[in-house]
Every structure is written in C-alpha cells, then in structure tokens.
Enzyme design. Structure first.
Site, PDB file in Angstrom:
ATOM      1  N   CYS A 263       0.233  -4.357  15.294  1.00 24.75           N
ATOM      2  CA  CYS A 263       0.278  -3.985  13.867  1.00 24.75           C
ATOM      3  C   CYS A 263      -0.321  -5.085  13.010  1.00 24.75           C
ATOM      4  O   CYS A 263       0.048  -6.251  13.119  1.00 24.75           O
ATOM      5  CB  CYS A 263       1.718  -3.721  13.437  1.00 24.75           C
ATOM      6  SG  CYS A 263       1.861  -3.263  11.705  1.00 24.75           S
TER       7      CYS A 263
ATOM      8  N   GLU B 119       0.817  -1.207   0.000  1.00 21.82           N
ATOM      9  CA  GLU B 119       0.000   0.000   0.000  1.00 21.82           C
ATOM     10  C   GLU B 119       0.853   1.260   0.000  1.00 21.82           C
ATOM     11  O   GLU B 119       1.929   1.289   0.576  1.00 21.82           O
ATOM     12  CB  GLU B 119      -0.863   0.044   1.262  1.00 21.82           C
ATOM     13  CG  GLU B 119      -1.833  -1.102   1.348  1.00 21.82           C
ATOM     14  CD  GLU B 119      -2.528  -1.160   2.707  1.00 21.82           C
ATOM     15  OE1 GLU B 119      -3.435  -1.975   2.863  1.00 21.82           O
ATOM     16  OE2 GLU B 119      -2.155  -0.389   3.607  1.00 21.82           O
TER      17      GLU B 119
ATOM     18  N   CYS C 138      -3.575   0.071   9.041  1.00 17.71           N
ATOM     19  CA  CYS C 138      -2.481  -0.121   8.096  1.00 17.71           C
ATOM     20  C   CYS C 138      -2.482  -1.577   7.644  1.00 17.71           C
ATOM     21  O   CYS C 138      -2.544  -2.473   8.459  1.00 17.71           O
ATOM     22  CB  CYS C 138      -1.139   0.166   8.767  1.00 17.71           C
ATOM     23  SG  CYS C 138      -1.156   1.597   9.839  1.00 17.71           S
TER      24      CYS C 138
ATOM     25  N   CYS D 173       5.745  -7.974   6.464  1.00 18.59           N
ATOM     26  CA  CYS D 173       6.774  -7.549   7.425  1.00 18.59           C
ATOM     27  C   CYS D 173       7.146  -8.741   8.301  1.00 18.59           C
ATOM     28  O   CYS D 173       6.301  -9.568   8.618  1.00 18.59           O
ATOM     29  CB  CYS D 173       6.219  -6.423   8.300  1.00 18.59           C
ATOM     30  SG  CYS D 173       7.452  -5.604   9.327  1.00 18.59           S
TER      31      CYS D 173
ATOM     32  N   SER E  54       9.737   3.941  16.096  1.00 18.55           N
ATOM     33  CA  SER E  54       8.546   3.440  16.768  1.00 18.55           C
ATOM     34  C   SER E  54       8.950   3.039  18.175  1.00 18.55           C
ATOM     35  O   SER E  54       9.444   1.942  18.396  1.00 18.55           O
ATOM     36  CB  SER E  54       7.986   2.238  15.998  1.00 18.55           C
ATOM     37  OG  SER E  54       7.594   2.670  14.717  1.00 18.55           O
ATOM     38  N   LEU E  55       8.755   3.938  19.116  1.00 12.09           N
ATOM     39  CA  LEU E  55       9.201   3.695  20.485  1.00 12.09           C
ATOM     40  C   LEU E  55       8.138   2.893  21.248  1.00 12.09           C
ATOM     41  O   LEU E  55       8.392   1.794  21.720  1.00 12.09           O
ATOM     42  CB  LEU E  55       9.485   5.038  21.169  1.00 12.09           C
ATOM     43  CG  LEU E  55      10.220   4.965  22.508  1.00 12.09           C
ATOM     44  CD1 LEU E  55      11.568   4.286  22.381  1.00 12.09           C
ATOM     45  CD2 LEU E  55      10.387   6.380  23.089  1.00 12.09           C
TER      46      LEU E  55
ATOM     47  N   CYS F  14       5.097  -6.971  15.333  1.00 10.76           N
ATOM     48  CA  CYS F  14       4.659  -6.117  16.441  1.00 10.76           C
ATOM     49  C   CYS F  14       3.191  -6.459  16.699  1.00 10.76           C
ATOM     50  O   CYS F  14       2.413  -6.597  15.753  1.00 10.76           O
ATOM     51  CB  CYS F  14       4.795  -4.643  16.068  1.00 10.76           C
ATOM     52  SG  CYS F  14       6.486  -4.175  15.671  1.00 10.76           S
TER      53      CYS F  14
ATOM     54  N   CYS G  74       3.193   8.242   1.857  1.00 16.78           N
ATOM     55  CA  CYS G  74       3.695   7.187   2.736  1.00 16.78           C
ATOM     56  C   CYS G  74       3.899   5.939   1.886  1.00 16.78           C
ATOM     57  O   CYS G  74       2.966   5.441   1.267  1.00 16.78           O
ATOM     58  CB  CYS G  74       2.658   6.935   3.833  1.00 16.78           C
ATOM     59  SG  CYS G  74       3.072   5.567   4.915  1.00 16.78           S
TER      60      CYS G  74
HETATM   61  N1  SAH Z   1       8.561  -0.868  10.437  1.00 11.98           N
HETATM   62  C1  SAH Z   1       8.581   0.571  10.561  1.00 11.98           C
HETATM   63  C2  SAH Z   1       7.608   1.307   9.659  1.00 11.98           C
HETATM   64  C3  SAH Z   1       6.204   0.755   9.465  1.00 11.98           C
HETATM   65  S1  SAH Z   1       4.936   1.053  10.633  1.00 11.98           S
HETATM   66  C4  SAH Z   1       8.349   0.958  12.007  1.00 11.98           C
HETATM   67  O1  SAH Z   1       8.096   0.082  12.808  1.00 11.98           O
HETATM   68  O2  SAH Z   1       8.470   2.136  12.333  1.00 11.98           O
HETATM   69  C5  SAH Z   1       4.576   2.744  10.697  1.00 11.98           C
HETATM   70  C6  SAH Z   1       4.053   3.190  12.062  1.00 11.98           C
HETATM   71  O3  SAH Z   1       2.682   2.770  12.284  1.00 11.98           O
HETATM   72  C7  SAH Z   1       4.849   2.606  13.208  1.00 11.98           C
HETATM   73  O4  SAH Z   1       5.090   3.563  14.199  1.00 11.98           O
HETATM   74  C8  SAH Z   1       3.899   1.524  13.717  1.00 11.98           C
HETATM   75  O5  SAH Z   1       4.226   1.162  15.019  1.00 11.98           O
HETATM   76  C9  SAH Z   1       2.560   2.199  13.564  1.00 11.98           C
HETATM   77  N2  SAH Z   1       1.400   1.296  13.603  1.00 11.98           N
HETATM   78  C10 SAH Z   1       1.319   0.025  13.178  1.00 11.98           C
HETATM   79  N3  SAH Z   1       0.096  -0.482  13.371  1.00 11.98           N
HETATM   80  C11 SAH Z   1      -0.638   0.506  13.937  1.00 11.98           C
HETATM   81  C12 SAH Z   1      -1.993   0.591  14.386  1.00 11.98           C
HETATM   82  N4  SAH Z   1      -2.835  -0.437  14.267  1.00 11.98           N
HETATM   83  N5  SAH Z   1      -2.401   1.759  14.923  1.00 11.98           N
HETATM   84  C13 SAH Z   1      -1.548   2.814  15.012  1.00 11.98           C
HETATM   85  N6  SAH Z   1      -0.275   2.796  14.611  1.00 11.98           N
HETATM   86  C14 SAH Z   1       0.191   1.640  14.085  1.00 11.98           C
END
Ligand code: SAH
Length: 394
Positions: free
Chosen positions: A116, A89, A339, A109, A219-220, A113, A102
């Site tokens: 996600c 996407e 996402c 992936c 992504s902290l 996480c 974006c």
């Molecule tokens: N792998 C990279 C980039 C992809 S995710 C990373 O981890 O930063 C982009 C951002 O969206 C990240 O901060 C991720 O933690 C966040 N994200 C993923 N799923 C989400 C959700 N369901 N709601 C809100 N943020 C989300």
C-alpha cells in the site's frame, strides 16, 4: 467553531446555550445536512438575529478542494486540504443506479502494509468527525446533489470507509461521522449503505458492529499467517485465528449481510491455486463474499500484480467451492494511479514550499513548528498503539 461534525445532540446543546429552543437545532441541522447550506445567511427559516449570531462565531467549513479530477469512466477524485493544510483523498465511483463515495479516516496511515502506497507517507493524524463527513459533503457539492434526494435515485448513495487510514484506529471520530451520515433528517444514509474496511484491528471489530452497525469489509489478502504477516505487519499482533473468530462473531453477520473479504492479487505472493484452496478452508462457515482486487502498482512498490489469467483461475477455484468472488475491475485508472498517489505528488510540491518557509523562519519559530509537527504524528501513533495495547512512544 466549525458546526460540521457536531452530532445532533452537540448541536442541540450549543443552541440551548445560545438561548434557543430545540426545534431551532432541528432546523439548523436540516439546512446543513438536507439542504447543503454553506452559509448561515441563506437559512431563511431562522431569524435574522440568530443567523447573525451564528455567523459571528461559527462556520460551516468543508475541506478545501486542492485538486479535482474526473476519469473518462466517470470516477471522480478529490485531493482535499483540511484547515491545517494536511491532505487526504476522496473518490466517487459511479455505477448505473448508484454510486459510492470512498472517504479517508486518517491523513496517512500507521499500518505500513507493504503493497500500500499510503503506508509510505510520513505525515499521519486522525481525521475529525467533521473532516470525514466533510468529504461526503464536498462530493455532494461537486455533483450539485442538494437538497438530499429522498428517493433511492441518489448518485451518491453509498459510503465506503476505504480511503486513506485505518478507520478502527480512529473509532470514536468515525462513529460520530457515521451517526451524522445516517441521521434520517439530514444525509439519511442507511447503515446498510455504509461499509467500513479494516486491516483487522480485532479488539475494535465487535464495537464496529455494535455501535455503528455498518457493513464490514476486511483486508484479508492472505490465507496463512506466514504470508499475511509478511505483507501486513498488523497480522503479527492479530493473527488469522483471532481475526477469523472476530469475524464469525461480528454483530449482525448473516447470509443476507455478509462480510466482504478484500484480497489484493500479488504475483507469486498470494495468488497460487494452493492459496485459493487454503482460503476456501479458512472461511468455511463464515457468511462472506470475496472481492479480488488487481494490484494497483506504484513507483517503487515491492510487488507486481498477478496476471488477469491467474486472477481468473484463482476466482474459479473460489467459485467452484460455492464462494462469491468477483474481480473488482480497476476504475479510473487514468486519474487514480495507486491509492494515495495524488496526495504524494502534491505533498512533494508542498514539502518543498514547507522547507522553504521553515528555512525563512527564526530559529525559535522553526523549532516550535517542528515540535508541533512531531506532536501530531506522535499523537496518531500513540492512539494506534493504545488500541494495539503497546506502550505509548514504544
Ligand atoms: N486500512 C483499511 C482501509 C484502507 S485501504 C484497510 O486496510 O482495509 C483500502 C483497500 O485498498 C484495502 O483492502 C487495501 O489493502 C487495498 N489496497 C491498498 N493498496 C493497494 C494497491 N496498491 N492495490 C490494490 N489494493 C490496495
């Protein structure tokens, strides 16, 4: 060969091999990335003969738009299919005087996480440089923003590598894509208008700053190792002390160029006042700004989002400590869902078609197809493991 995705040097070599002078490569580059040409035919400054020879063996292929949706707030989202029909996407998020595209760095992936949705998807492979740049080209096509506007009024002014995938597990291809996006005679994006978001692949962070010079977002999502390891398995490999040390050493970091810390607000998991205070302590002295993200729910997600009141209280504690902590307002909720969801819906339909095709194949053809499928997945996982320092196939 698809010329989209070749670096300037590669393209110059290719034309030299065809017996052409270096300025021809410059012209071709201008047509592809400044004018947005989609055929060799229209490249009127090249000789008819060269255009014909190029068209015989090369293409200027973009990812195919499998779906395009525009939200009532102007957010536009594309589901893109690559030449092997794998999908990812891209999203355009417009603001008053600019707009970010974006883009994804992988199909699927490997990180898993827990909050996600992309982590639940099966198919994973790295995207090629041309597939990453191609997402931006599709957005430009969609808005008719060609030739590249040379003033600062572009609607597509910024790129965020925050789509599907972990860009620092695909550094070589992402770096090549960045060199194409930032070439001054083509798309001409400033490195300051490109932000790469990582889950915290510590050994690659320095390289990211040194080689690409882009803004860093991390992504902290938690202030302690206990919470972070629970929601982000990568934290077990690179715990917070290592991550914070890498951020403090990020090339070019300064108060004028701060690191963005993304923090998704999960109800009862990481959203208490104590969490906020722990964060204040954790980031002391780091030039940074927070981005508090309301959780975007998806069917089957193991978490709920924090209430707006909780998020505001959390933001206030950070702000009182002198930290910048805006809440990222959800955009395009009517089309986005979470996402990765657009791809999932389409993947479900596609998987049904795929299974039917498999069933109709001869046993040998089916075995070959399944083996190819498994190889693509193993390749992406092995590359991730190589970065993580684990044995391939482990
Ligand atoms: N792998 C990279 C980039 C992809 S995710 C990373 O981890 O930063 C982009 C951002 O969206 C990240 O901060 C991720 O933690 C966040 N994200 C993923 N799923 C989400 C959700 N369901 N709601 C809100 N943020 C989300």
């Amino acid at each position: 060969m698809n010329l989209i995705g070749l670096t300037r040097a590669d393209l110059t070599t290719l034309l030299a091999e065809m017996g052409e002078k270096p300025y021809r490569a410059k012209q071709l580059w201008h047509w592809i990335y400044f004018r947005g040409a989609r055929t060799f035919e229209e490249m009127s400054t090249l000789s008819r003969d060269l255009r014909r020879r190029l068209a015989e063996i090369h293409t200027l292929e973009r990812p195919r738009v499998a779906r395009e949706q525009t939200s009532t707030d102007g957010t536009r989202k594309w589901l893109l299919a690559f030449s092997d029909n794998r999908e990812a996407e891209a999203v355009h998020i417009p603001e008053d005087d600019r707009g970010a595209v974006c883009v994804s760095s992988q199909v699927g992936c490997t990180l898993t996480c827990r909050f996600c949705h992309t982590g639940t998807q099966m198919l994973v492979r790295n995207l090629e440089p041309g597939e990453i740049v191609g997402q931006f080209l599709v957005a430009r096509d969609s808005y008719g923003e060609w030739p590249t506007p040379t003033d600062e009024t572009r609607r597509l002014s910024n790129v965020v590598l925050m789509g599907m995938g972990e860009p620092l597990f695909n550094v070589d291809n992402v770096a090549r894509a960045v060199s194409i996006l930032t070439d001054g005679e083509g798309l001409a994006l400033s490195r300051r208008r490109i932000t790469l978001s990582t889950a915290g692949v510590v050994p690659m962070i320095e390289r990211c700053g040194h080689e690409m010079g882009v803004n860093l977002a991390v992504s902290l999502h938690a202030a302690t190792d206990a919470v972070r390891s629970e929601i982000m398995p990568i934290n077990r490999k690179y715990p917070l002390d290592q991550l914070m040390a890498a951020l403090r050493a990020y090339p070019g970091v300064s108060n004028a160029r701060r690191i963005t810390l993304e923090y998704v607000m999960l109800k009862g998991i990481n959203d208490s006042p104590a969490d906020a205070r722990a964060l204040v302590h954790l980031v002391r002295g780091l030039p940074c700004k927070f981005n508090l993200i309301p959780f975007n729910p998806w069917p089957g997600a193991p978490y709920d989002g924090s209430s707006m009141r909780t998020i505001e209280r959390f933001a206030d504690i950070l702000a009182d400590a002198g930290l910048t902590a805006p809440v990222r307002m959800p955009r395009g909720r009517d089309i986005l869902a979470a996402c990765g969801q657009l791809r999932s819906d389409s993947q479900r339909e596609r998987l049904q078609g795929y299974r039917a095709r498999l069933a109709a194949m001869s046993p040998e053809a089916r075995a070959a197809e399944e083996a190819a499928h498994a190889r693509a997945r193993t390749r992406a996982s092995d590359e991730a493991r190589a970065v993580l320092g684990a044995a391939p196939g482990a």
